[in-house]
Design a protein around this motif. Structure first.
Motif, PDB file in Angstrom:
ATOM      1  N   CYS A 276      -7.103   6.807   2.029  1.00 31.42           N
ATOM      2  CA  CYS A 276      -6.033   7.187   2.958  1.00 31.42           C
ATOM      3  C   CYS A 276      -4.772   7.624   2.225  1.00 31.42           C
ATOM      4  O   CYS A 276      -4.017   8.460   2.719  1.00 31.42           O
ATOM      5  CB  CYS A 276      -5.712   6.013   3.872  1.00 31.42           C
ATOM      6  SG  CYS A 276      -5.606   4.428   3.007  1.00 31.42           S
ATOM      7  N   CYS A 277      -4.522   7.038   1.044  1.00 31.78           N
ATOM      8  CA  CYS A 277      -3.210   7.210   0.414  1.00 31.78           C
ATOM      9  C   CYS A 277      -2.961   8.609  -0.183  1.00 31.78           C
ATOM     10  O   CYS A 277      -1.898   9.190   0.078  1.00 31.78           O
ATOM     11  CB  CYS A 277      -2.998   6.151  -0.649  1.00 31.78           C
ATOM     12  SG  CYS A 277      -3.056   4.444  -0.044  1.00 31.78           S
TER      13      CYS A 277
ATOM     14  N   CYS B 104       0.296   3.962   1.500  1.00 30.75           N
ATOM     15  CA  CYS B 104       0.442   4.430   2.883  1.00 30.75           C
ATOM     16  C   CYS B 104       1.541   3.669   3.629  1.00 30.75           C
ATOM     17  O   CYS B 104       2.194   4.236   4.510  1.00 30.75           O
ATOM     18  CB  CYS B 104      -0.864   4.268   3.658  1.00 30.75           C
ATOM     19  SG  CYS B 104      -2.073   5.565   3.304  1.00 30.75           S
TER      20      CYS B 104
ATOM     21  N   GLU C 124       0.829  -1.206   0.000  1.00 33.35           N
ATOM     22  CA  GLU C 124       0.000   0.000   0.000  1.00 33.35           C
ATOM     23  C   GLU C 124       0.862   1.255   0.000  1.00 33.35           C
ATOM     24  O   GLU C 124       1.905   1.316   0.657  1.00 33.35           O
ATOM     25  CB  GLU C 124      -0.910  -0.014   1.239  1.00 33.35           C
ATOM     26  CG  GLU C 124      -1.844   1.190   1.292  1.00 33.35           C
ATOM     27  CD  GLU C 124      -2.769   1.174   2.507  1.00 33.35           C
ATOM     28  OE1 GLU C 124      -2.992   0.088   3.080  1.00 33.35           O
ATOM     29  OE2 GLU C 124      -3.261   2.249   2.872  1.00 33.35           O
TER      30      GLU C 124
END
Ligand SMILES: [Zn+2]
Length: 648
Positions: free
Chosen positions: A407-408, A326, A324
């Motif tokens: 979120c990223c 993140c 990911e």
């Protein structure tokens, strides 16, 4: 570790002690080039893009109608806070045009956030108000402390970038949230932790910014409580949220990669601020284990889609990689903290690897679409997605403008906005250059005085880096440059003198991984570096089952990949059918034809699978971070080698 003056100004991470001291992000100006261009794209496109999507989907509106109908997943507040944090760093960036416009937008966003705070400091648009579920009933999945942590980080960013910050609503609301958390989860309060770590490092940073011990003490409590266990069991198992064993009892990072990395960052912060050398060494050991056996060539982390998790040792499938975005950002956060604490170049190496091969990969060339996962192989070209629709899936094929779980993008935005703080550090009479970035560095060396440097390079396309001293004290001081582990054959030159340096504590390099030039510098002096960025073969560890028999190509810090469609009619056009020739006569080489806005492509020779005895043909490779910018394509980093034995 020596103690340094407590001034967090302009620093995303501001330890009060450590081997290295970080610089204010305003002390480093990143000029045009690989990262300067991306930082400008972030400031002019990415941040606005994030804000527009959050408005459009109601994630910002949730703060305006705290008692009304709420939109988005339970953790979207955190993304609004990451956006606010990115705006703080970006507005402070010294060479940003129109910084005041961004400040006005940040002011407005801060007022909206502050308007949703309750009288006792609690703030969450999903829980705790009339008609919603009660507070803190679901610490496993509710993300309340996770969201609070991101708000505290945004408040700290405001405190560290603006003189007026003490009275600014973002700082005020963040401090009130932190005080609420300390009251609610202190020794006399609730005994729990959050299913998603994040609050730990946020509280330590607020301690650093405010000097108030209660925040550090609460962070320490959260770190120590985990794994006893503190949370209910779940189908993924308690390792998912690092509640299977205490932090000190683990030997490697495990479970959900972003959760594991955020917790690790907070645990480093606690260890550094409490002088807990044992905890720091345990984490460093976990990190070495994780880098050696659970990290992709790209620096990506997370081998499983199930649970978005680290796998077992050497479980690193390229096609099923989660990696990911993140997790890449979080790995940089952990590595930066360990670098400051120990001064070891291995951590700056990982930062470089994750920056060039995860963070740079995540963002589309136009800054308006993003990868969530970063696999090292895609077998089937993906369908073209609607550029106006959010993606419900994390799987990578083409970058998406936004995700249901997004979120990223704001995580990348806050990192890029503050990236100049990660370039260089100081220690007494030494300045360390960790990343080779064109621009200017200003630092005050505590033992000798102010230093000003100008760095010229078009790294990573070229390996030539020139550091010109523009201002120097009379007394001698040390310029320390990182020697990357891949940089065998690196040379330094000063005037007529040229000398080789070797990675991993080889010739002319300290045990910490830096080449040190110790002399009385004068304005105009130039240290010239030549890093060997010619393409090289990289072989996988033989224990890495999924890519045994394959080879990858790296060039400097960049990982390369084959992507269909290839570029010329005689080329192998389908990377699924290529067998790469690896022998002394077939080294990978720079291509004469630049790709995708001036990037250096690399040619290797390969056979088509169907005619392995025929003459080899050219297989063009592009930097991995640029893949997926030319429409739907297959892609692979690890290429099968010829000869392979037929399977019977
Ligand atoms: Zn993410």
């Amino acid at each position: 570790m020596p103690t340094v003056p407590a001034s967090g100004s302009g620093r995303p991470v501001a330890p009060t002690r450590g081997v290295l001291q970080p610089l204010d992000l305003r002390d480093v100006r990143i000029g045009p080039g690989f990262w300067g261009d991306r930082q400008r794209l972030n400031g002019t496109v990415v941040i606005d893009h994030c804000r527009e999507w959050m408005e459009r989907l109601g994630w910002i509106g949730n703060f305006r109608v705290a008692a009304g109908e709420r939109r988005g997943r339970e953790f979207t507040d955190a993304d609004v806070y990451k956006l606010a944090e990115a705006m703080c760093w970006e507005a402070a960036r010294i060479d940003r045009p129109g910084g005041s416009d961004l400040d006005a937008a940040a002011d407005e966003l801060s007022e909206v956030i502050a308007g949703a705070q309750e009288a006792d400091g609690y703030l969450n648009t999903r829980f705790g108000h009339q008609g919603a579920e009660a507070r803190y009933r679901d610490l496993e999945w509710g993300h309340e402390l996770y969201c609070a942590g991101h708000l505290v980080q945004a408040g700290v960013a405001r405190l560290r970038t603006h003189d007026d910050a003490g009275d600014h609503p973002l700082a005020v609301v963040a401090t009130r949230v932190a005080d609420h958390v300390v009251r609610e989860f202190g020794d006399a309060g609730r005994p729990g932790v959050d299913g998603h770590p994040e609050i730990e490092m946020a509280l330590v940073e607020l301690y650093r910014a405010s000097g108030a011990d209660r925040y550090l003490e609460q962070a320490r409590r959260f770190v120590e409580r985990r794994g006893r266990p503190a949370l209910d069991d779940i189908p993924f198992g308690r390792a998912y949220f690092q509640d299977d064993v205490p932090v000190r009892a683990a030997s490697a990072l495990r479970g959900h990669a972003v959760r594991a990395l955020y917790l690790t960052a907070g645990a480093v912060d606690v260890a550094v601020e409490t002088g807990d050398h044992e905890l720091l060494e345990i984490i460093a050991s976990q990190w070495r284990h994780t880098i050696a056996t659970r990290t992709y060539l790209t620096g990506g982390m997370g081998s499983r889609h199930e649970g978005e998790a680290f796998g077992e040792d050497y479980e690193l499938p390229p096609d099923r990689a989660y990696a990911e975005t993140c997790a890449g950002v979080a790995a940089i956060m952990v590595a930066w903290r360990l670098l400051l604490a120990t001064g070891e170049a291995r951590y700056a190496d990982l930062i470089e690897r994750a920056l060039y091969n995860v963070v740079a990969t995540a963002v589309a060339a136009d800054g308006q679409a993003f990868f969530y996962t970063n696999p090292l192989q895609v077998r089937v070209p993906p369908p073209v997605a609607d550029p106006t629709a959010e993606s419900p899936r994390a799987q990578a094929g083409l970058r998406a403008p936004w995700f249901t779980v997004s979120c990223c993008p704001p995580n990348v935005a806050r990192l890029l906005a503050s990236l100049s703080a990660y370039v260089a550090t100081t220690a007494r009479s030494a300045l360390q250059l960790h990343q080779f970035v064109a621009g200017q560095v200003h630092a005050v060396l505590t033992d000798v005085g102010p230093v000003r440097l100008r760095v010229e390079t078009d790294y990573p396309w070229s390996g030539s880096v020139t550091v010109q001293v523009q201002e120097s004290p009379r007394a001698p001081w040390q310029l320390e440059v990182r020697v990357p582990t891949w940089a065998a054959g690196m040379r330094l030159a000063l005037g007529d003198e040229v000398w080789p340096v070797a990675p991993a504590a080889g010739a002319g390099v300290t045990t910490r991984g830096y080449a040190v030039v110790d002399r009385a510098w004068s304005a105009g002096d130039e240290l010239r570096m030549e890093l060997p960025v010619r393409p090289r073969w990289t072989y996988p560890d033989p224990r890495l089952d999924a890519v045994r028999g394959c080879v990858a190509v790296e060039r400097g810090p960049l990982v390369y990949c084959a992507e269909s469609p290839a570029t010329a009619p005689d080329d192998l056009t389908d990377d699924r059918l290529a067998l790469v020739c690896v022998d002394d006569a077939t080294a990978p080489d720079d291509s004469d034809t630049p790709v995708l806005g001036g990037a250096v492509a690399v040619d290797v020779l390969a056979h088509a699978l169907e005619e392995p005895a025929g003459p080899p043909r050219r297989l063009p490779l592009i930097p991995y971070h640029l893949w997926g910018n030319r429409g739907p394509a297959t892609m692979r980093v690890w290429l099968p080698m010829r000869p392979i034995r037929p399977i019977r």
